[in-house]
Design an enzyme around this catalytic site. Structure first.
Site, PDB file in Angstrom:
ATOM      1  N   ASP A   1      40.881  -9.884 -43.498  1.00 21.68           N
ATOM      2  CA  ASP A   1      40.190 -10.187 -44.759  1.00 21.68           C
ATOM      3  C   ASP A   1      38.675 -10.215 -44.574  1.00 21.68           C
ATOM      4  O   ASP A   1      37.949 -10.573 -45.511  1.00 21.68           O
ATOM      5  CB  ASP A   1      40.606 -11.567 -45.293  1.00 21.68           C
ATOM      6  CG  ASP A   1      42.100 -11.707 -45.453  1.00 21.68           C
ATOM      7  OD1 ASP A   1      42.792 -10.692 -45.418  1.00 21.68           O
ATOM      8  OD2 ASP A   1      42.559 -12.851 -45.621  1.00 21.68           O
TER       9      ASP A   1
ATOM     10  N   LYS B   1      49.356 -13.313 -57.142  1.00 19.46           N
ATOM     11  CA  LYS B   1      49.308 -12.028 -56.430  1.00 19.46           C
ATOM     12  C   LYS B   1      50.066 -11.023 -57.298  1.00 19.46           C
ATOM     13  O   LYS B   1      51.307 -11.063 -57.361  1.00 19.46           O
ATOM     14  CB  LYS B   1      50.007 -12.155 -55.080  1.00 19.46           C
ATOM     15  CG  LYS B   1      49.230 -12.939 -54.024  1.00 19.46           C
ATOM     16  CD  LYS B   1      50.140 -13.192 -52.832  1.00 19.46           C
ATOM     17  CE  LYS B   1      49.375 -13.616 -51.596  1.00 19.46           C
ATOM     18  NZ  LYS B   1      50.303 -14.016 -50.501  1.00 19.46           N
TER      19      LYS B   1
HETATM   20  C1  2PG Z   1      47.464 -15.087 -48.608  1.00 15.00           C
HETATM   21  C2  2PG Z   1      47.181 -13.606 -48.608  1.00 15.00           C
HETATM   22  C3  2PG Z   1      45.722 -13.246 -48.801  1.00 15.00           C
HETATM   23  P1  2PG Z   1      48.770 -11.883 -47.451  1.00 15.00           P
HETATM   24  O1  2PG Z   1      48.269 -15.580 -47.828  1.00 15.00           O
HETATM   25  O2  2PG Z   1      46.928 -15.817 -49.430  1.00 15.00           O
HETATM   26  O3  2PG Z   1      44.896 -13.836 -47.876  1.00 15.00           O
HETATM   27  O4  2PG Z   1      47.655 -13.045 -47.429  1.00 15.00           O
HETATM   28  O5  2PG Z   1      48.226 -10.778 -48.268  1.00 15.00           O
HETATM   29  O6  2PG Z   1      48.958 -11.516 -46.000  1.00 15.00           O
HETATM   30  O7  2PG Z   1      50.011 -12.480 -48.022  1.00 15.00           O
HETATM   31 MG    MG Z   2      48.255 -17.594 -48.840  1.00 13.30          MG
END
Ligand code: 2PG
Ligand code: MG
Length: 475
Positions: free
Chosen positions: A252, A386
């Site tokens: 990130d 997400k």
């Molecule tokens: C999280 C995300 C973004 P990932 O855990 O919040 O940092 O990670 O995309 O690996 O799920």
């Molecule tokens: Mg997370």
């Protein structure tokens, strides 16, 4: 067909006459341009072509990109991908052929767009987001979008959303705000990942992220400046204490020194904030991502270390004590995933203490059933949004509504595998989520999101309100 019949069929003479009359009435200095724009508005609003391809994400792993054509232009979207992929999130369709990108190619998802989805959507009005998304959901027929792939569906859903905004001739964030029925738009507080660990970095630090939030800034532009300055100060602090090797970055963009405890990380960040002089105007947040180091009922904070002492196994109660101490000592606004994703009880107990906001990421997986359960049981009090765990813009709007109705906070989030698409920036403004987490102010796929927020703030002018101290928005 004769010329006259053709003219009559398309009512061409009348349409041209209308455009000329409108130009005369407006007394415009450039009548040809005026007439061209006037005629363009009369063009029907339909999807004419949907074409997908495989591209790479920021980790060098294939993902889906789509070009959605309308009479107004071509609208491009691509989807991110993350580390966590659980039982409750929408399915990311991958080919699984070990001879192609180690099994990660997305040819099937691309084919699904180019054939089935394209056929279903051609002729639809891109302004009608819910109809488009439901057409794809109906076509897929499975609960988790296994058939067409959530990566295929989401790419098209986002591209259609961009096309819808263009049809309405409004900024994308405004279109999203209209779709959600929310009257106000806000520029979110950026939660910059400045220290990386966990599955996102190759250091020994078990915790996934330490973030900084410049809530005391007056505008987003100022927040970006403060966050970036702090990031550079942190680089210097780490370099002094751990050498330049400690300044390598994680997925990130967060700096990834070899630190052994959360407290050590927080001290580094505190020192960097002190050097900026912004002090209490910048707050801190942590994504523990505790599932990744949970062994049975214990948490192994040395999970990545080659020299395990065996002393760093903590029970959930030990973790609670640690969080309490840290929240008393540092200005921590929120902790994300403080416990394992199935540990509802400790998450609930920790939330009930009211020490800081508790964000559910792996706990909720942006899944509405899990969000409903968490609301009912008061397990946490904020949603990590997400979009690729959901699969359509419409469903993302719905899950945010669920969270808002429960007075929760919402954090719009990137994924560790990102693309050059900045859709989540407009989404966070349109849905007024109050906070966006898009990584460090470093690396193109992360800065894309922050730079787009700068543009939105500029474009909205007086209407652009920075969430700032009101970062929870729902209160
Ligand atoms: C999280 C995300 C973004 P990932 O855990 O919040 O940092 O990670 O995309 O690996 O799920
Ligand atoms: Mg997370």
């Amino acid at each position: 067909m004769s010329v006259q019949e053709y003219l009559d069929k398309h009512a061409l003479s009348r349409k041209i006459e209308d455009a000329v009359n409108a130009a005369v009435r407006a007394k415009t200095s450039d009548p040809v341009l005026f007439i061209a724009n006037h005629m363009k508005k009369a063009v029907s609003s339909v999807i004419t072509k949907v074409k997908a391809r495989q591209i790479l994400d920021s980790r060098g792993i294939p993902t889906v990109e789509v070009d959605l054509h309308t009479n107004k232009g071509v609208f491009r979207a691509s989807v991110p991908s993350g580390d966590s992929s659980g039982t409750y999130e929408a399915v990311e369709l991958r080919d699984g052929d070990k001879g192609m990108y180690l099994g990660n190619s997305v040819a099937k998802a691309v084919k699904n767009i180019n054939e089935k989805i394209s056929e279903a959507l051609i002729g639809m009005d891109p302004k009608l987001q819910a109809q488009i998304d439901h057409a794809m959901i109906d076509l897929d027929k499975t609960e988790k979008k296994n058939e067409l792939g959530a990566n295929a569906i989401l790419a098209v859903s986002i591209a259609a959303c961009k096309a819808g905004a263009a049809e309405k001739e409004v900024p994308l964030c405004k279109h999203i705000s209209d779709l959600s029925g929310r009257a106000t738009m806000t520029l979110p507080v950026p939660a910059f990942t400045v220290l990386s660990g966990g599955n996102h970095a190759s250091n020994y630090f078990a915790i996934q992220e330490i973030m900084i939030l410049p809530i005391g800034a007056a505008r987003f532009e100022e927040a970006l400046q403060w966050g970036t300055e702090t990031y550079h100060h942190l680089k210097a602090v780490i370099s002094e204490k751990h050498g330049n090797m400690g300044c390598n970055v994680g997925e990130d963009g967060g700096l990834a020194p070899d630190i052994s405890s959360l407290k050590e990380g927080l001290e580094l960040v505190k020192e960097a904030i002190n050097r900026t002089g912004y002090n209490d105007k910048i707050k801190i947040a942590i994504d523990v991502a505790a599932t990744n180091f949970c062994i049975g009922t214990k948490y192994d904070l040395d999970i990545k270390s080659p020299n395990k002492s065996g002393q760093n196994f903590k029970s959930a109660d030990d973790m609670i004590d640690m969080y309490k101490e840290l929240c008393a000592e540092y200005p921590i606004l929120f902790i994300e995933d403080p416990f394992d994703k199935e540990d509802w009880e400790h998450t609930k107990y920790f939330s009930s203490l009211g020490i800081c906001q508790v964000v559910g990421d792996d706990l909720l997986m942006s899944n509405s059933t899990r969000v409903e359960r968490a609301i009912k049981e008061s397990s946490c009090n904020a949603l990590l949004l997400k979009v690729n765990q959901i699969g359509t813009v419409t469903e993302a709007i719905e899950v945010v509504k669920l969270a808002r109705d429960a007075q929760w906070g919402v954090v719009t989030s990137h994924r560790c595998g990102e693309t050059e698409d900045s859709f989540i920036s407009d989404l966070s403004v349109g849905l007024a989520t109050g906070v966006i987490k898009a990584g460090a102010p470093c690396r193109g796929e992360r800065t894309m999101k922050y730079n787009q927020l700068l543009r939105i703030e500029e474009e909205l002018g007086d209407q652009a309100l920075y969430a700032g101290e009101d970062w929870r928005q729902s209160l």
